[in-house]
Each structure stands twice: as structure tokens, then as C-alpha cells.
Design an enzyme around this catalytic site. Sequence first.
Site, PDB file in Angstrom:
ATOM      1  N   ASN A  13     -10.333  -9.479  -5.315  1.00 49.18           N
ATOM      2  CA  ASN A  13     -10.868  -9.025  -6.605  1.00 49.18           C
ATOM      3  C   ASN A  13     -11.590 -10.170  -7.317  1.00 49.18           C
ATOM      4  O   ASN A  13     -12.621  -9.956  -7.953  1.00 49.18           O
ATOM      5  CB  ASN A  13      -9.751  -8.460  -7.474  1.00 49.18           C
ATOM      6  N   MET A  42       0.499 -12.153 -10.152  1.00 47.84           N
ATOM      7  CA  MET A  42       1.786 -11.492  -9.936  1.00 47.84           C
ATOM      8  C   MET A  42       2.859 -11.893 -10.946  1.00 47.84           C
ATOM      9  O   MET A  42       4.036 -11.711 -10.698  1.00 47.84           O
ATOM     10  CB  MET A  42       2.292 -11.803  -8.520  1.00 47.84           C
ATOM     11  N   LEU A  70       3.106 -12.022 -18.159  1.00 46.56           N
ATOM     12  CA  LEU A  70       2.806 -13.059 -19.148  1.00 46.56           C
ATOM     13  C   LEU A  70       3.540 -12.762 -20.447  1.00 46.56           C
ATOM     14  O   LEU A  70       3.607 -11.618 -20.898  1.00 46.56           O
ATOM     15  CB  LEU A  70       1.300 -13.125 -19.395  1.00 46.56           C
ATOM     16  N   HIS A 100      -4.704  -3.110 -12.217  1.00 49.02           N
ATOM     17  CA  HIS A 100      -3.455  -2.636 -11.597  1.00 49.02           C
ATOM     18  C   HIS A 100      -3.771  -1.450 -10.691  1.00 49.02           C
ATOM     19  O   HIS A 100      -4.454  -0.513 -11.115  1.00 49.02           O
ATOM     20  CB  HIS A 100      -2.441  -2.231 -12.673  1.00 49.02           C
TER      21      HIS A 100
HETATM   22  C1  GRF Z   1      -4.483  -5.878  -5.325  1.00 53.63           C
HETATM   23  O1  GRF Z   1      -4.014  -4.548  -5.143  1.00 53.63           O
HETATM   24  C2  GRF Z   1      -4.067  -6.352  -6.685  1.00 53.63           C
HETATM   25  O2  GRF Z   1      -4.208  -5.381  -7.688  1.00 53.63           O
HETATM   26  C3  GRF Z   1      -2.629  -6.661  -6.417  1.00 53.63           C
HETATM   27  O3  GRF Z   1      -2.695  -7.435  -5.224  1.00 53.63           O
HETATM   28  C4  GRF Z   1      -3.728  -6.839  -4.400  1.00 53.63           C
HETATM   29  C5  GRF Z   1      -4.610  -7.898  -3.792  1.00 53.63           C
HETATM   30  O4  GRF Z   1      -5.421  -8.411  -4.779  1.00 53.63           O
HETATM   31  N1  GRF Z   1      -1.983  -7.353  -7.475  1.00 53.63           N
HETATM   32  P1  GRF Z   1      -6.404  -9.676  -4.446  1.00 53.63           P
HETATM   33  O5  GRF Z   1      -7.018  -9.430  -3.076  1.00 53.63           O
HETATM   34  O6  GRF Z   1      -5.516 -10.900  -4.438  1.00 53.63           O
HETATM   35  O7  GRF Z   1      -7.421  -9.671  -5.522  1.00 53.63           O
END
Ligand code: GRF
Length: 208
Positions: free
Chosen positions: A22, A98, A101, A117
Site C-alpha cells: 500500500n 499493525m 495508536l 483497513h
Molecule cells: C493489508 O491488508 C493491510 O491493510 C494490512 O496488511 C496487509 C498488507 O499491507 N494491515 P501492506 O502490503 O504492508 O501495505
Amino acid sequence: MSREQLPRLYRFVVLISGHGSNLQAVMNACESGELPGEVVAVIADRPNAYGLERAYKARIPAVYKPKRATQTRREYDAELAELVKVFRPDWVVLAGWMRLLTMEFLNHFPNQVVNLHPALPGQFPGMHAIRRAYEAFLRGQIDQTGVMVHLVVDEGVDNGPVLLQEAVPIHPNDSLHTLENRVHAVEHRLLVAALKDLCFNGLPKLAV
Ligand code: GRF
């Protein structure tokens, strides 16, 4: 308004914990001009977060900031806020971040923290949202899940004012893996769309 006509580029500080797909979507959108902004820093709470590698390759300041065992969550969040402030963000983007906060952090960035999310509002808050949706599908309880982008305004879990949301269908022959791929593709698009909206239109009325 073209990128050149903008008074300035919006500044994104992106917090990550993992793969950073992301983050990459936001970086790509800034690079292409789709987003009138720039990722000015990437901060990870885990040393092996591949998103750090993505930042290094793009010459974006990348900081690994672990929570020390001796620190409380609030102490960590206060330090994290001081670090983030250095980069003068317009928006703090939680992209695969993860940690919950606390207000020790959020108080420094009122209505400026945006979270992605992989579930619809009110469904599957917290960890492993896609897996939990898939298990509910296998139990015959749902035939779709979704993705949302919301503001983080308090210590609630994945429940702030929603900026954008999109349903994601679950197909009868889906595996967890095929569903994850479909959800991630929506995440990458929706996060950029939400940030673009914030840059061009500011906070929606509901959020202020
Ligand atoms: C995604 O589904 C995100 O929303 C979740 O972890 C997955 C991987 O996200 N928290 P990324 O590839 O680290 O952005």
C-alpha cells in the site's frame, strides 16, 4: 489544477509494519502525479518490514523505530509523534501499520491520521480481517467483505470517520489467497483515491 500549479505538494508520512504494497501504491501515485503529494518519510516498527526496502530504493527517508520492551505504548507513541513531526506531514498514513495508536500520538495530528483497513465499517476490526471474513464466508454468513479508509481520531479500533469504503465480493470458489489478492487490489486503489480526495477537497464535513 496541474501539479506545477499547486501551491506546494502535500506531505505524506507513511507508517508501515510489513510488505508495504500500500505504501508502494502511494509512492507510485505521487511519482505519476496522480497524487499531488510526496512521501516525505516512511517509518516502520518492525526491522524486516519490506516497505523499508521500498523507501530506500526510492531514496525516501526511512526509519526503523521499534517499541522498546521497557517502554509503555504511550511512551512509545509520544516518541513516535516527535519523530513524525520532524517531517512536517500534512497527512500521516497508516498503511499496513499493525499497532493501535494512543492519544499520546493522535493528539499531535488532529484529523490528520488516515488508516486503511481491509474490512467494511463495523466488520472485523483488528488483526487478520481478511482471514476472519473468509472464515465467515465458509460458514455461509457473508458473501462479501470490503475495504475502508478512515480517519483515526481516538483509540478505537478501526472505527473512525469513514472517508471511502468499497465492498469486495467473495466468490464461491475463492480461496483465502484469491480473496486476499482481490482485497489488496482494492486497497491500493482506494487508499490513493482517499488521499487524493483529501488533498483536493480537504476533510469531509462529517470528520471535522
Ligand atoms: C493489508 O491488508 C493491510 O491493510 C494490512 O496488511 C496487509 C498488507 O499491507 N494491515 P501492506 O502490503 O504492508 O501495505
